[in-house]
Design a protein around this motif. Structure first.
Motif, short mmCIF file in Angstrom:
data_model
loop_
_atom_site.label_atom_id
_atom_site.label_comp_id
_atom_site.label_asym_id
_atom_site.label_seq_id
_atom_site.Cartn_x
_atom_site.Cartn_y
_atom_site.Cartn_z
N LYS A 224 32.24 17.97 101.91
CA LYS A 224 33.12 19.36 102.00
C LYS A 224 32.34 20.37 102.72
O LYS A 224 33.02 21.08 103.49
CB LYS A 224 33.76 19.68 100.66
CG LYS A 224 34.66 18.48 100.06
CD LYS A 224 35.13 18.92 98.55
CE LYS A 224 33.93 19.16 97.53
NZ LYS A 224 33.51 18.40 96.72
N ARG B 65 34.75 26.99 84.95
CA ARG B 65 36.04 26.90 85.56
C ARG B 65 36.89 28.26 85.82
O ARG B 65 37.44 28.46 86.71
CB ARG B 65 36.85 25.92 84.57
CG ARG B 65 36.21 24.50 84.66
CD ARG B 65 36.06 23.90 85.96
NE ARG B 65 35.39 22.68 85.85
CZ ARG B 65 34.92 22.19 86.99
NH1 ARG B 65 35.01 22.30 88.21
NH2 ARG B 65 34.19 20.85 86.93
N ARG C 207 23.63 18.64 90.57
CA ARG C 207 24.87 18.73 90.09
C ARG C 207 25.12 18.39 88.54
O ARG C 207 24.78 17.19 88.11
CB ARG C 207 25.83 17.64 90.82
CG ARG C 207 26.14 18.12 92.29
CD ARG C 207 26.56 17.02 92.93
NE ARG C 207 27.27 17.36 94.07
CZ ARG C 207 26.89 17.23 95.41
NH1 ARG C 207 25.74 16.23 95.60
NH2 ARG C 207 27.45 17.51 96.50
N ARG D 233 41.16 12.31 88.70
CA ARG D 233 41.07 13.27 89.53
C ARG D 233 41.95 12.97 90.95
O ARG D 233 42.42 14.03 91.47
CB ARG D 233 39.76 13.94 90.13
CG ARG D 233 39.08 14.39 88.88
CD ARG D 233 37.52 14.82 89.85
NE ARG D 233 37.08 15.66 88.76
CZ ARG D 233 35.72 16.43 89.00
NH1 ARG D 233 35.20 16.48 90.01
NH2 ARG D 233 35.46 17.14 87.80
C1 S3P Z 1 31.72 19.81 90.33
C2 S3P Z 1 31.62 19.69 91.74
C3 S3P Z 1 30.42 20.47 92.16
C4 S3P Z 1 30.25 21.84 91.46
C5 S3P Z 1 30.12 21.43 89.91
C6 S3P Z 1 31.24 20.89 89.23
C7 S3P Z 1 32.88 18.79 89.85
O1 S3P Z 1 30.81 20.97 93.57
O2 S3P Z 1 31.54 22.84 91.29
O3 S3P Z 1 28.73 21.08 89.85
O4 S3P Z 1 33.59 18.98 88.74
O5 S3P Z 1 33.32 17.88 90.42
P1 S3P Z 1 30.64 19.93 94.71
O6 S3P Z 1 31.82 19.02 94.75
O7 S3P Z 1 30.61 20.72 95.91
O8 S3P Z 1 29.41 19.08 94.52
#
Ligand code: S3P
Length: 174
Positions: free
Chosen positions: A13, A56, A117, A139
């Motif tokens: 993304k 969140r 992550r 999801r």
């Molecule tokens: C998350 C994705 C991460 C980041 C966090 C949580 C998730 O972003 O927001 O670690 O819940 O899938 P990316 O999708 O850019 O890695």
């Protein structure tokens, strides 16, 4: 116009968003980087120090701030569409593009940078596979609410740009 790129971690993304923005002469916003800059902490630190629930809320706040910005490509975190009414809001405020990828592709993309992550940092490869499969099951129904779905494997900025242009043309013709 705003374009939201959504999809699981590792679907590209941010890198696609940056390149698409350059092609369209739009500004580029990475929601996670915005949160990190505003909070002066990394996503990992926020998860550890504040917990996922607080993260969140921050994510939702950062998302709402994008509703004021014109001509932008916004790369969202993989969990953003799942919480609150984020998905409905993004669909109402812009074009949402879901970057799809299967588990094998995701594992190969996530393993090298796993430590960045927090949700997956401590998992071995077998655990990572189970985790991704379990999360995708929950999801995907949210991701699939996006107006446009694009396969992320072999995706180039040129292909993505073409998808956007043809989606816009279809909108104008209907
Ligand atoms: C998350 C994705 C991460 C980041 C966090 C949580 C998730 O972003 O927001 O670690 O819940 O899938 P990316 O999708 O850019 O890695």
């Amino acid at each position: 116009m705003r374009i939201y790129l959504i999809g699981y971690m590792g679907t590209g993304k941010s890198s696609m968003g940056k390149k698409l923005a350059a092609r369209m002469d739009f500004s580029f916003i990475d929601l996670d980087r915005r949160i990190e800059n505003e909070q002066k902490k990394t996503i990992t630190q926020l998860f550890i120090e504040k917990g996922e629930d607080d993260f969140r809320f921050l994510e939702r706040l950062a998302l709402h701030q994008t509703f004021e910005i014109e001509n932008a490509i916004i790369a969202t975190g993989g969990g953003a569409p799942i919480f609150f009414d984020n998905m409905e809001m993004m669909n109402a405020k812009g074009l949402c593009i879901y970057l799809r990828a299967n588990t094998d592709v995701l594992i190969s993309r996530l393993l090298p940078n796993q430590h960045l992550r927090p949700l997956i940092a401590s998992l071995n490869q077998a655990e990572l596979q189970d985790f991704i499969e379990g999360q995708l099951e929950k999801r995907i129904p949210f991701y699939e609410k996006a107006q446009l779905h694009v396969e992320s494997k072999d995706l180039t900025p040129a292909i993505l740009h073409k998808e956007v242009v043809s989606w816009l043309q279809n909108q104008n013709n209907s």
